[in-house]
Each structure stands twice: as structure tokens, then as C-alpha cells.
Design a protein around this motif. Structure first.
Motif, short mmCIF file in Angstrom:
data_model
loop_
_atom_site.label_atom_id
_atom_site.label_comp_id
_atom_site.label_asym_id
_atom_site.label_seq_id
_atom_site.Cartn_x
_atom_site.Cartn_y
_atom_site.Cartn_z
N UNK A 1 26.32 -34.26 -18.09
CA UNK A 1 26.44 -32.78 -18.27
C UNK A 1 25.18 -32.22 -17.48
N UNK A 2 24.17 -32.95 -17.44
CA UNK A 2 22.96 -32.29 -16.74
C UNK A 2 23.34 -32.14 -15.25
N UNK B 1 26.42 -32.00 -13.60
CA UNK B 1 27.61 -31.54 -13.31
C UNK B 1 27.96 -30.40 -13.69
N UNK B 2 28.62 -29.20 -13.02
CA UNK B 2 28.99 -27.98 -13.73
C UNK B 2 30.54 -28.06 -13.60
N UNK B 3 31.06 -29.06 -13.30
CA UNK B 3 32.72 -29.01 -13.25
C UNK B 3 33.25 -28.80 -14.73
N UNK B 4 34.08 -28.25 -14.74
CA UNK B 4 34.86 -28.20 -16.21
C UNK B 4 36.13 -29.11 -16.41
N UNK C 1 18.44 -35.60 -12.00
CA UNK C 1 18.71 -34.15 -11.26
C UNK C 1 17.97 -33.61 -10.13
#
Lengths: 505, 309
Positions: free
Chosen positions: A107-108, A110-113, A161
Motif C-alpha cells: 500500500x505504501x 502503489x496508488x492503484x485501486x 519507497x
């Protein structure tokens, strides 16, 4: 490695930040060399956290600029800082407790939903971890990790990150001495390879001298001094931190009289909020005129122990005071003259919206002279509170102000005034100086020692080993809800205690 | 009831089964929506009002347009709007989501009664059901196995939601926001926006659940339509420990309990009819007493939820 991703340098120029009328930072300038460890030192409230939060974009500075590798940058939020390779490990962990380490790291990054390709993500992370000096179990929920592992996971997340400028806010406060040294050594090694530049907030001189190249000291929102650690000594740093304020001399230690234990816990068991055992057959004695210190990494049952003694939690086994069974009722506390200062007193021992005077009267409002039959005599209550406020140097807006409006140190002093005001036979204190400034610490330690010298049996539960080594007559180490080690004051050894705290004796 | 004679006492479990399927649908929709809302760290107690509003809007649109499915869609959209209203108010500083929920519960029911007055009398087109019992000659079996399409939508939604929570960025983002506000903020997520989406989705599902009441079972619009299904479903989420699959079982259990009274009546036991009708509520109390203890916090509860914090 591309030049852009190697350790950057960072410069802060004339930074200022105000919160309303309060000036939190003024004209702060520092220069952090690329590929170095820079320590930021200062008392609580000196502005260290505010400064780094301005760098990371959590707050926005009113004045000044931040230069990354010589170029001015404007960071509006932590995400933009992250995009520039600036990351921070916060004092309170920001991993999501119910999610696994793997989920947190993914989750840290990637921003993909959309759908997450777990096998691919796992393979990528395994590959990344293989290049790292330390590992964490990927499939355990973060909540089940020990504090040291959580800290490592936080740092791994930052490195995953692609953080190149890492800010650490008191990273070692929840670790055993061994864990702290190990972690700092690992970071040091990464700095030496020029993979990282580190800015570390701390109040431990030992860490500054062992791991930092340079140090800057803040005092009341201003830069009090800075320099290479090789050119400074502990005295110089201490002077920078507290200025020339006079220190109260520590109380004399009166030789204790051996006697019957006053407080005795016999095979006490209790469970925590999740129903798991937190205290397992815990037995201990405290004699009059001695301070028994309980050391341990947080989360090993100390909080539960205080709750049991305060009557906030059911327990098995027996607790005796003055050789009589004790069930933590108000009547028993009064009869045995038992006083208790839990951690975070504003939350655990105060009613925030009631006045300072009322909070101070919590132990005495239903007795003479404050209680006259049915009525509470407010004039008496107020007079008594005023006396205690003066004696314990509680600073704030006076006895009628809500206690929540006081600063942390003054709340602590007010509760201590309440608990110690009468004669006490048993005093239980948990992390009494957590988050307080130098003068408050000296003050509160002196009060605790004075109580001991008067013959009070003191049980001091603390996560700060230095505090225990300074105050306690005996140190017990708590791990996994048990007492696993005992050492008298004279023979207490930091490293031995640290090993027991970590659970490997 | 004459038909009861053909099956005798077997009619009771059959009727309970049929009831479980039929009555559970609104529970299922409301609770699945609320799981998403609560996973994001907010509790929306206003779903009772959303449900009634959905029932009214669904019935009205079905009547006016002639299409029951258009009614369902309208009910969902009205629900989503109410959910967004809840989220919008709660995003203001120092606003308590429980208080806002109670206010919206009263607002929703009141508004539905006011706007729904003209629709009490007319008959709107109803949702179709699938005749899965067509093979049987027994009317009770045919009746019991005549299942509404919405039930299957709910049946599919439960595992789908569980999958979304475990395997998509969207699901992980919602869990993150609901479990650790600091963590989510540090990752740069906008808490209010995620919660707005989650609460609007919860409202949409509750609205659809409401349309089931007025467009299928009991199948008419009146002011006594909901018997607290909306609020029971919120409790059901806690009972189901914020797990969509468990929500499905819990909804069926509550549906079955709710069908006990009518089922017993169908075989001729009429004494204690109202007592049996109270079965879901008694069940709620018993389950809560049995599974809750002050000694520990609820397992699986989202960390940012105001009731568990």
C-alpha cells in the motif's frame, strides 16, 4: 545507482513557524551534509518535531526555505516529500496494525485501486528484502510484531519507497538497548555506503556520540548550537539544551530499613483488551522505604499491571497491602494510604474539563475538611488546592482553569500533588516523566525520592532504563507478563537488563 | 391455512427457510453497505432513515416510471445522497458520527413519510422473482423457492466485497483509512474523501435494501413498512465482526428468526404470535450478551471506529 538516488544533502534556511500567538520555531538554519547522520537534540517542546514536520510537509513553515541538494523545494504534504525521496519514521508508528507487513508495504508503494497481483508483489518485495541488512516476517499482522520489529518494518517501508533522506523521530524510545544499537548500526552502515542521509531526533546523548556525525541543539524554538560530535562533549550539549537554568540538586538517599513488605503481589494473572494473558503468575514485594523499579519494553504487561493495581481490571491471584487483602476499592486505598500515578494522567487519572482544584481534590472531596456533611465546601477545596499548586509548582491559569488546559508536565505535577499530598504508605507510578522537560523531570524525581525517604513503598514502572537506574533500589525486569530478572541497585547492569528485556536471558 | 395440511409440520422449517431468504435481503444489503462504511472508520446509524427513504423513493419511481428496476436504482441513488450527506457533515471538525447518524435516521424517516403520502394508495410494479420451485407440484415449495433476483445480487456481493477488501488497492485503502488514520495520512490519503465514498456506498446499499421492502416483500409503501431493519443491520455488522461473508450468514439467521412467527402461524400455532415476531430482537440481545465482554475489545474492529476507540 543513479546520482539522483544517492544520499542527498539538505539545508534549512531561516525557518520560522507560529501556532497562533506561540512562536514554535524562529530563524532556524541548519545544514545536513550528504551521506551523514545528523542528530537533532533538545528538550520536549523545544521544536524538534515541529521542525521536521515542516521539512516533511506535515506543517507549512511561515518563513524560510528548504534546499534539497542546493535547490529550493516547496513541499505541500508528506506525499510530495516522498516523491522527492524525503521520508520519516514517526514516533507513533504509522503502519496499519490489522494489516500484514506485506499489505502495508504494498500500500505504501502503489496508488492503484485495482486488483493487486500478490505473487508479483511478493516476489518484488522478497527481491528488495534480499538486498537489505535486516528482515521482517511479511505475513504477520503488524499488531503482532514486537516494537523492534515494527520499527524495522517502518524503516524498510521507507527504503522500499526509495527514501534517500530519512528522518527518524526518537526511534529508539521503544527499543531495548541492544535493539537500538543494532538498528542504529544498520542505518550507519547504509549511510556509509551513501545510500542514505539520516536526520535523527533523540534525547539520548549516548546515541548522539555513538552514531551521529553532527548535532544541532534546539531550545525554545531556536537553534542553541550545533557542531561536529567529535568536537563536543556531554557537558557542552547539556548546556546548549537547558541553557543556564539552575538544576535542583537530587535528593539525598537515606539508607533504607529492612522490614516486612508493604505491598505484596502473589501469582497475579490478568488478560489484556484482546483477552490474551498479559500478566502470568506475577509475584513481587515492595518494602517501606524502597523504590522497586520495573523495567521492560512497552507492551509486556506493565500497563495491565497498573490497571490491576488501580482497580481498572479483574485479576487472579492475590494482592496484599499491610498484609490485608487489597481489591483496589476507594475505601482500601484510603485506609492503606495508597497513591497511584498512572501514565498519561490526563487520560487515566483526571477529568479534563473539571478544574485543576477539583481534580486535585479527587482523593479528598468526600472527607473532612472539604466535605461538610453533604455539601462540598468549595472555599476549603480551593484553598487546599492553592496550597498544593504552590508547593508542587503547578504552572497554568490557576486553580479554576480546566486541567486539560495545562501542559503535560503540569498535569503530571498536579496529579502528583494530589497523590502525594497526604502521608502515603504505598506509591505506584508509571512512566512519571514521559514527555516532560528537564526541570519537570528533576522535580518529579525529587518528589518520588522524597516519598521513599519518608518510608513510602514505591513501585516505579518505567520504560526508561536510565530513570530506573537512577532511582530504583531494586530493578525487576518484566517480559511476557512475568518477572524474568531481578537486580539490586549496586549490581544492576544495563546490558544484562537489556538482554532480559528482549526476552533472551 | 389449508395448504399447511399437505406438508404438516414440515411446513415450519420450509417456511423458516423461505423467510430466511426473503426477509434476509434487506438485512444483507444494509449490513454489506455498512461493513464498507465502518471499515473506513465511520459508523452510520442513519441507515434506518436511508432504508425508509429508499423504500419510498423506489416505490414512487417504480409507480411513476412503470419499471421496478428503475425504482431500485432511484432508491440506491437517494441512499447514496443521504450517505454523502452524513459523510459531509461528519467531515466538519468536532462532529460526532453517532449523533449525526441519529439525526439523519429521524430526518430520513420523516422526509419519507412526508414525501410518500401520495404513494400509499397506488399500486406500483413489483420486482420479479425467479421460480426455482417450478419442478414441484406442492404450492408451498413453489412459494418457498420463488426467490427474488435481488437476493442473488446480495449473495454475490458478499464474497465480492470480501475479495475486494483482500485483493485490491481500493479495499486496502479503505481498511487503512479505517484502521489507522495516522498511517493513511502519512501515505497521503485524503481520509474524508475515502470515507465519503464508503459512506455513500453504504447509503446506496441501504437504499436498495429499502426498495426491496416496498417493491417485493411486503411489497407496498406505508409508514409502518420498516420494523427497524436498518438499525438491526448496523448491530448485525458488529455481530459479524466486520466480515462480509459472516454478514451473509448473520442476515440469513435474522431472516429465519423473523420468519418464525408467520411459519408457526401457518401450521396453526397462533398463541404467542407477537412473541415469536420478536425473535430477531431477542436473538440480537442474546448474541450481544454472549459475544461481548468488557474485558476485551472486539476482535476485527476497525481501529478508528468511534465506538471501539
Amino acid at each position: 545507482m543513479t546520482p539522483a538516488s544517492s544520499a542527498p544533502g539538505l539545508e534549512v534556511i531561516a525557518m520560522g513557524k507560529r501556532f497562533g500567538p506561540l512562536s514554535a520555531l524562529a530563524e532556524i538554519s541548519l545544514k545536513i551534509a550528504p551521506g551523514s547522520v545528523h542528530a537533532l537534540l533538545g528538550e520536549n517542546g523545544a521544536g524538534k518535531s515541529t521542525l521536521v514536520k515542516c521539512i516533511i510537509g506535515f506543517y507549512h513553515a511561515d518563513e524560510g526555505a528548504v534546499l534539497l541538494d542546493g535547490r529550493e523545494i516547496a513541499v505541500r504534504n508528506p506525499r510530495e516529500a516522498q516523491a522527492r525521496g524525503i521520508g520519516m519514521v514517526y514516533q507513533h508508528f504509522t503502519l496499519v496494525p490489522s494489516m500484514t507487513v506485506l499489505e502495508n508495504l504494498v500500500m505504501g508503494g502503489s496508488r492503484s485501486l485495482g486488483r493487486i497481483d500478490w505473487p508479483a508483489q511478493r516476489a518484488a518485495l522478497e527481491g528488495f528484502l534480499a538486498t537489505m541488512p535486516f528482515r521482517v516476517p511479511l505475513d504477520r499482522p503488524v499488531a503482532s510484531l514486537a516494537a523492534g520489529e515494527k520499527q524495522k518494518a517502518e524503516i524498510l517501508k521507507q527504503l522500499w519507497l526509495r527514501t534517500r533522506f530519512l528522518i527518524l523521530d526518537e526511534p529508539t524510545s521503544v527499543l531495548t538497548p541492544q535493539e537500538a544499537d543494532e538498528m542504529l548500526r544498520l542505518l550507519r552502515a547504509m549511510v556509509a555506503e551513501r545510500r542514505l542521509t539520516v536526520l535523527i531526533i533523540t534525547h539520548k546523548f549516548r546515541e548522539v556520540f555513538a552514531f551521529a556525525d553532527e548535532v544541532s541543539v534546539l531550545r525554545r524554538g531556536r537553534l542553541a548550537g550545533s557542531g561536529r560530535t567529535a568536537d563536543l562533549d556531554a557537558d557542552a550539549l547539556a548546556r546548549m539544551m537547558v541553557g543556564d537554568a539552575e538544576q535542583r540538586p537530587a535528593s539525598e538517599r537515606v539508607a533504607k530499613v529492612a522490614a516486612e513488605p508493604l505491598l505484596r503481589l502473589d501469582r497475579v494473572c490478568a488478560t489484556d483488551d484482546r483477552g490474551r494473558p498479559a500478566l502470568r503468575d506475577l509475584s513481587l514485594d515492595v518494602r517501606p522505604g524502597e523504590i522497586v523499579g520495573i523495567a521492560g519494553v512497552s507492551g509486556n504487561g506493565q500497563a495491565t499491571l497498573v490497571e490491576v493495581l488501580a482497580g481498572q481490571r479483574r485479576h487472579g491471584g492475590t494482592i496484599a497491602v499491610h498484609r490485608q487483602p487489597y481489591h483496589a476499592t476507594r475505601a482500601e486505598m484510603l485506609r492503606h494510604r495508597l497513591a497511584l500515578l498512572p501514565e498519561e494522567p490526563l487520560r487515566n487519572a483526571c477529568v479534563g474539563r473539571m478544574s485543576v482544584a477539583e481534580n486535585i481534590a479527587f482523593r479528598s472531596f468526600d472527607r473532612r475538611p472539604i466535605c461538610g456533611g453533604v455539601r462540598v465546601r468549595y472555599s476549603v477545596l480551593r484553598r487546599e488546592a492553592e496550597g498544593l499548586i504552590a508547593r508542587y509548582r503547578v504552572r497554568g491559569a490557576g486553580p479554576d482553569a480546566p486541567i486539560a488546559s495545562l501542559s503535560g508536565g503540569n498535569v503530571q505535577r498536579a496529579v502528583l500533588a494530589r497523590e502525594l499530598s497526604g502521608e502515603t504508605d504505598v506509591l505506584i507510578v508509571a512512566n512519571p516523566v514521559f514527555g516532560l522537560d528537564f526541570s519537570a523531570v528533576a522535580d518529579i524525581h525529587a518528589q518520588i525520592l522524597a516519598a521513599r525517604n519518608r518510608g513510602t513503598a514505591v513501585l516505579l514502572i518505567s520504560e526508561d532504563l536510565d530513570e530506573l537506574l537512577e532511582l530504583a533500589d531494586r530493578i525487576l525486569v518484566m517480559s511476557g507478563g512475568r518477572i524474568v530478572h531481578e537486580a539490586a541497585r549496586e549490581e544492576a547492569d544495563r546490558m544484562v537488563i537489556g538482554r532480559h528485556m528482549a526476552g533472551h536471558a | 391455512m389449508g395448504a399447511g395440511a399437505a406438508l404438516g409440520w414440515w411446513g415450519v422449517p420450509l417456511a423458516v427457510f423461505a423467510g430466511a431468504v426473503r426477509v434476509s435481503t434487506p438485512f444483507l444489503f444494509v449490513s454489506l453497505g455498512e461493513v464498507v462504511t465502518e471499515k473506513s472508520g465511520r459508523i452510520n446509524l442513519g441507515l434506518e432513515g436511508t432504508l425508509v427513504m429508499g423504500a419510498m423513493a423506489g416505490y414512487a419511481v417504480s409507480y411513476l416510471s412503470g419499471s421496478a428496476w428503475l425504482g431500485v436504482l432511484a432508491a440506491g441513488l437517494v441512499g447514496a445522497a443521504l450517505g454523502a450527506l452524513h459523510a459531509g457533515i461528519c467531515s466538519l471538525p468536532r462532529v460526532n458520527d453517532i449523533a449525526v447518524g441519529i439525526a439523519l435516521m429521524l430526518f430520513g424517516t420523516g422526509l419519507a413519510f412526508y414525501l410518500g403520502k401520495p404513494f400509499i394508495a397506488p399500486k406500483a410494479p413489483q420486482l420479479p422473482s425467479l421460480p426455482l420451485g417450478a419442478w414441484s407440484s406442492l404450492p408451498q415449495i413453489r412459494a418457498a423457492l420463488s426467490v427474488n433476483a435481488l437476493f442473488f445480487v446480495g449473495l454475490a456481493a458478499a464474497p465480492l466485497l470480501a475479495w475486494v477488501f483482500a485483493n485490491t488497492g481500493l479495499g486496502l485503502m479503505i481498511r487503512m483509512v479505517g484502521d489507522s488514520a495516522d498511517g493513511a495520512r502519512a501515505m497521503g490519503y485524503n481520509l474524508n474523501r475515502v470515507r465519503l465514498g464508503a459512506t455513500a456506498f453504504g447509503g446506496f446499499m441501504a437504499g436498495v435494501g429499502g426498495s426491496f421492502l416496498s417493491l417485493y416483500y411486503p411489497g407496498s409503501w406505508n409508514e409502518g413498512l420498516s420494523s427497524g431493519q436498518g438499525i438491526t443491520a448496523v448491530a448485525l455488522v458488529i455481530f459479524a465482526r466486520w466480515n462480509p461473508i459472516t454478514c451473509l450468514w448473520a442476515s440469513l439467521l435474522f431472516g429465519g428468526a423473523g420468519a418464525l412467527g408467520p411459519a408457526l402461524q401457518s401450521v396453526g400455532i397462533t398463541s404467542g404470535y407477537y412473541l415469536f415476531n420478536a425473535a430477531p430482537y431477542i436473538l440480537t440481545l442474546l448474541i450481544m450478551v454472549a459475544t461481548c465482554t468488557p474485558e476485551r475489545t472486539l476482535a476485527g474492529a476497525p481501529g478508528e471506529l468511534s465506538i471501539t476507540k
